[in-house]
Scaffold this motif. Structure first.
Motif, short mmCIF file in Angstrom:
data_model
loop_
_atom_site.label_atom_id
_atom_site.label_comp_id
_atom_site.label_asym_id
_atom_site.label_seq_id
_atom_site.Cartn_x
_atom_site.Cartn_y
_atom_site.Cartn_z
N UNK A 57 0.96 -1.38 0.05
CA UNK A 57 -0.11 0.13 0.11
C UNK A 57 0.77 1.34 0.03
N UNK A 58 0.66 2.23 -0.77
CA UNK A 58 1.38 3.41 -0.91
C UNK A 58 0.50 4.50 -1.08
N UNK A 59 0.70 5.51 -0.05
CA UNK A 59 -0.03 6.82 0.04
C UNK A 59 0.72 7.83 -0.69
N UNK A 60 0.10 8.21 -1.77
CA UNK A 60 0.87 9.33 -2.49
C UNK A 60 0.17 10.70 -2.33
N UNK A 61 0.83 11.69 -1.72
CA UNK A 61 0.23 13.01 -1.21
C UNK A 61 0.94 14.07 -2.24
N UNK A 62 0.42 15.22 -2.12
CA UNK A 62 0.64 16.42 -2.68
C UNK A 62 2.03 16.70 -2.58
N UNK A 63 2.80 16.88 -3.96
CA UNK A 63 4.38 16.99 -3.76
C UNK A 63 5.09 15.73 -4.22
N UNK A 64 4.34 14.59 -3.84
CA UNK A 64 5.03 13.19 -4.24
C UNK A 64 5.27 12.95 -5.66
N UNK A 65 6.06 12.21 -6.04
CA UNK A 65 6.39 11.85 -7.31
C UNK A 65 6.55 10.48 -7.41
N UNK A 66 5.69 9.54 -8.29
CA UNK A 66 6.13 8.13 -8.50
C UNK A 66 6.39 7.88 -9.68
N UNK A 67 7.55 7.09 -9.95
CA UNK A 67 7.77 6.31 -11.16
C UNK A 67 7.39 4.88 -11.12
N UNK A 68 6.35 4.68 -12.12
CA UNK A 68 5.74 3.45 -12.15
C UNK A 68 6.56 2.75 -13.25
N UNK A 69 7.31 1.70 -12.63
CA UNK A 69 8.41 0.97 -13.57
C UNK A 69 7.04 0.04 -14.65
N UNK A 70 7.75 -0.04 -15.93
CA UNK A 70 7.00 -0.91 -16.75
C UNK A 70 6.56 -1.98 -16.30
N UNK A 71 5.08 -2.16 -16.50
CA UNK A 71 4.46 -3.58 -16.26
C UNK A 71 4.18 -3.69 -15.06
N UNK A 72 4.02 -2.98 -14.05
CA UNK A 72 3.76 -3.05 -12.55
C UNK A 72 2.42 -3.21 -12.20
N UNK A 73 2.03 -4.03 -11.61
CA UNK A 73 0.71 -4.39 -11.39
C UNK A 73 0.30 -3.60 -10.22
N UNK A 74 -0.88 -2.88 -10.48
CA UNK A 74 -1.19 -1.90 -9.42
C UNK A 74 -2.71 -1.40 -9.34
N UNK A 75 -3.16 -0.73 -8.49
CA UNK A 75 -4.69 -0.59 -8.12
C UNK A 75 -4.85 0.79 -7.40
N UNK A 76 -5.28 1.73 -8.04
CA UNK A 76 -5.82 2.85 -7.30
C UNK A 76 -7.33 2.87 -6.61
N UNK A 77 -7.10 3.06 -5.42
CA UNK A 77 -8.41 2.38 -4.90
C UNK A 77 -8.96 3.44 -4.04
N UNK A 78 -8.32 4.56 -3.44
CA UNK A 78 -9.00 5.47 -2.93
C UNK A 78 -8.04 7.05 -3.07
N UNK A 79 -8.92 8.06 -2.93
CA UNK A 79 -8.49 9.27 -3.30
C UNK A 79 -9.11 10.58 -2.78
N UNK A 80 -8.64 11.54 -2.39
CA UNK A 80 -9.69 12.68 -1.83
C UNK A 80 -10.16 13.32 -3.02
N UNK A 81 -11.24 14.24 -2.55
CA UNK A 81 -11.92 14.98 -3.36
C UNK A 81 -11.35 16.02 -4.28
N UNK A 82 -10.05 16.45 -3.64
CA UNK A 82 -9.59 17.41 -4.44
C UNK A 82 -8.45 16.96 -5.08
N UNK A 83 -8.31 15.52 -5.36
CA UNK A 83 -7.05 14.81 -5.79
C UNK A 83 -6.72 15.40 -7.27
N UNK A 84 -5.58 15.83 -7.31
CA UNK A 84 -5.34 16.28 -8.95
C UNK A 84 -3.68 15.73 -9.11
N UNK A 85 -3.44 15.15 -10.26
CA UNK A 85 -2.06 14.94 -10.57
C UNK A 85 -1.67 15.08 -11.98
N UNK A 86 -0.32 15.20 -12.17
CA UNK A 86 0.19 15.39 -13.33
C UNK A 86 0.85 13.92 -13.77
#
Length: 140
Positions: free
Chosen positions: A85-114
């Protein structure tokens, strides 16, 4: 030497492109930043923001992409990256390596990412569940 003939200059201002539905997930809105057109499909850059409360999330999947990063601009999101489980908050950067299995299951109402991905027409492939998913946080 960099071949400058394969890409074009691009400058997109905030009012140039709206947030629209019709992207990869119907519970998010997407704003095109002009990079896919400028790079002739080599890279896509878009803003993604919450549009509806999380109910089922993205489901377990992987992307057919050579490169992908997420830079959280506002709010937060909770992902499962394989069995972690990984909490990604404002200011965090995640590099998703090719092929990584993942699931975005929760987010805040104001969530916005590039999100920046190569190639622009990357695929999303459903995969078998890796582990159980915690419940999302109800929006008030």
């Amino acid at each position: 030497m960099l071949d400058r003939t394969t890409t074009a200059f691009s400058h997109v201002k905030p009012g140039d492109t709206p947030f629209v539905s019709g992207g990869l997930r119907d519970f998010f809105l997407y704003r095109d930043l002009g990079v896919a057109e400028a790079t002739h499909g080599k890279v896509i850059a878009h803003l993604v923001k919450a549009n509806m409360a999380p109910e089922t999330g993205t489901g377990w999947h992987r992307h057919e992409a050579e490169f992908q990063i997420v830079y959280m601009l506002k709010g937060w999101a909770r992902f499962m990256y394989e069995d972690k489980e990984t909490l990604v908050e404002a200011g965090d950067v995640v590099h998703q390596r090719p092929g990584i299995k993942h699931f975005l299951f929760d987010y805040s109402p104001d969530m916005e990412y590039l999100e920046i991905v190569s190639p622009a027409d990357f695929g999303s492939i459903d995969v078998e569940p890796v582990c159980d998913i915690p419940p999302p946080t109800p929006w008030k």
